[in-house]
Design a protein around this motif. Sequence first.
Motif, short mmCIF file in Angstrom:
data_model
loop_
_atom_site.label_atom_id
_atom_site.label_comp_id
_atom_site.label_asym_id
_atom_site.label_seq_id
_atom_site.Cartn_x
_atom_site.Cartn_y
_atom_site.Cartn_z
N ARG A 47 0.85 -1.20 0.00
CA ARG A 47 0.00 0.00 0.00
C ARG A 47 0.87 1.24 0.00
O ARG A 47 2.02 1.21 0.43
CB ARG A 47 -0.90 0.02 1.23
CG ARG A 47 -1.84 -1.16 1.26
CD ARG A 47 -2.91 -0.95 2.24
NE ARG A 47 -3.80 -2.11 2.23
CZ ARG A 47 -4.96 -2.12 2.77
NH1 ARG A 47 -5.41 -1.06 3.38
NH2 ARG A 47 -5.72 -3.19 2.73
N ARG A 48 0.27 2.31 -0.42
CA ARG A 48 0.97 3.59 -0.45
C ARG A 48 0.96 4.19 0.97
O ARG A 48 -0.06 4.16 1.65
CB ARG A 48 0.27 4.53 -1.41
CG ARG A 48 0.99 5.81 -1.63
CD ARG A 48 0.66 6.35 -3.01
NE ARG A 48 1.46 7.49 -3.36
CZ ARG A 48 2.69 7.42 -3.85
NH1 ARG A 48 3.24 6.25 -4.06
NH2 ARG A 48 3.36 8.51 -4.14
N LEU A 49 2.09 4.74 1.38
CA LEU A 49 2.20 5.37 2.69
C LEU A 49 1.69 6.81 2.62
O LEU A 49 1.74 7.45 1.58
CB LEU A 49 3.66 5.36 3.16
CG LEU A 49 4.31 3.99 3.31
CD1 LEU A 49 5.78 4.15 3.67
CD2 LEU A 49 3.60 3.16 4.34
N ALA A 50 1.21 7.30 3.74
CA ALA A 50 0.70 8.67 3.80
C ALA A 50 1.84 9.69 3.66
O ALA A 50 1.63 10.79 3.16
CB ALA A 50 -0.04 8.90 5.11
N TYR A 51 3.02 9.32 4.11
CA TYR A 51 4.18 10.20 3.99
C TYR A 51 5.41 9.32 3.84
O TYR A 51 5.38 8.13 4.12
CB TYR A 51 4.32 11.13 5.20
CG TYR A 51 4.33 10.42 6.53
CD1 TYR A 51 5.53 9.99 7.10
CD2 TYR A 51 3.14 10.17 7.21
CE1 TYR A 51 5.53 9.33 8.31
CE2 TYR A 51 3.15 9.51 8.42
CZ TYR A 51 4.35 9.10 8.97
OH TYR A 51 4.35 8.44 10.17
N GLU A 52 6.48 9.90 3.39
CA GLU A 52 7.71 9.16 3.13
C GLU A 52 8.36 8.73 4.43
O GLU A 52 8.53 9.52 5.35
CB GLU A 52 8.66 10.06 2.33
CG GLU A 52 9.85 9.33 1.77
CD GLU A 52 10.68 10.23 0.89
OE1 GLU A 52 11.82 10.53 1.28
OE2 GLU A 52 10.17 10.62 -0.18
N VAL A 53 8.70 7.45 4.50
CA VAL A 53 9.36 6.90 5.68
C VAL A 53 10.65 6.22 5.21
O VAL A 53 10.59 5.27 4.41
CB VAL A 53 8.46 5.86 6.40
CG1 VAL A 53 9.19 5.28 7.60
CG2 VAL A 53 7.15 6.48 6.80
N ARG A 54 11.78 6.70 5.67
CA ARG A 54 13.09 6.16 5.29
C ARG A 54 13.23 6.05 3.77
O ARG A 54 13.64 5.02 3.25
CB ARG A 54 13.32 4.80 5.92
CG ARG A 54 13.45 4.81 7.41
CD ARG A 54 13.90 3.46 7.89
NE ARG A 54 13.68 3.31 9.30
CZ ARG A 54 13.87 2.18 9.95
NH1 ARG A 54 14.24 1.10 9.30
NH2 ARG A 54 13.64 2.11 11.23
N THR A 55 12.87 7.05 3.07
CA THR A 55 12.92 7.17 1.61
C THR A 55 11.95 6.22 0.89
O THR A 55 12.03 6.07 -0.32
CB THR A 55 14.34 6.95 1.03
OG1 THR A 55 14.72 5.59 1.20
CG2 THR A 55 15.36 7.87 1.71
N PHE A 56 11.02 5.60 1.59
CA PHE A 56 10.03 4.72 0.96
C PHE A 56 8.68 5.42 0.91
O PHE A 56 8.27 6.07 1.87
CB PHE A 56 9.88 3.41 1.73
CG PHE A 56 11.12 2.56 1.73
CD1 PHE A 56 11.50 1.88 0.58
CD2 PHE A 56 11.90 2.44 2.86
CE1 PHE A 56 12.65 1.10 0.57
CE2 PHE A 56 13.04 1.66 2.86
CZ PHE A 56 13.42 0.99 1.71
N THR A 57 7.98 5.25 -0.21
CA THR A 57 6.63 5.79 -0.34
C THR A 57 5.59 4.68 -0.32
O THR A 57 4.40 4.96 -0.21
CB THR A 57 6.49 6.61 -1.64
OG1 THR A 57 6.83 5.78 -2.75
CG2 THR A 57 7.38 7.84 -1.60
N ASP A 58 6.02 3.44 -0.47
CA ASP A 58 5.14 2.27 -0.40
C ASP A 58 5.66 1.35 0.69
O ASP A 58 6.81 1.43 1.10
CB ASP A 58 5.13 1.49 -1.73
CG ASP A 58 4.52 2.28 -2.87
OD1 ASP A 58 3.66 3.13 -2.57
OD2 ASP A 58 4.89 2.05 -4.03
N GLY A 59 4.79 0.44 1.14
CA GLY A 59 5.20 -0.54 2.13
C GLY A 59 4.24 -1.71 2.14
O GLY A 59 3.10 -1.61 1.68
#
Length: 143
Positions: A47-59
């Motif tokens: 799924r797409r993340l609401a904000y960027e986490v550790r340079t990732f936009t999906d998780g």
Amino acid sequence: MLRNYEVMFIVRPDMTDEDLDKLVSTLETQVGTAGGTIKSVDKMGKRRLAYEVRTFTDGMFILFTIEGEGSVIKEVERRLRVTEQVIKFITVRVDVEQKRLAKVKAIRDKHVRGKGTRAAEAAAAAEAAAPVETAGAEPAPAV
């Protein structure tokens, strides 16, 4: 005392299915050895993340429903924190919320089924309006 928890964690989107299954099974065995039980494992997929986490936009999202003591959850959180593939996690205790919802549902069912104060007043008024019939008494003669 055993409590219910939901542990949701997000892993890197570039992780293979085999590695993801290995990580999930490792965490399941860790929970078992710590004295807890896993009620369910829900792999929600990428799924797409609401904000960027550790340079990732999906998780890739995984939800564990765990029954155990606080020490079990503490160990699971420690493992998630040091696992490089996990980019985010959250733990929520859900048994308190389940008790509250059960209490609200019981109150709602009580009123819906006609056992509330308004229903009792209506039943009392209906009884007062209905003619009283006594056992063994002869009916009054019609005039």
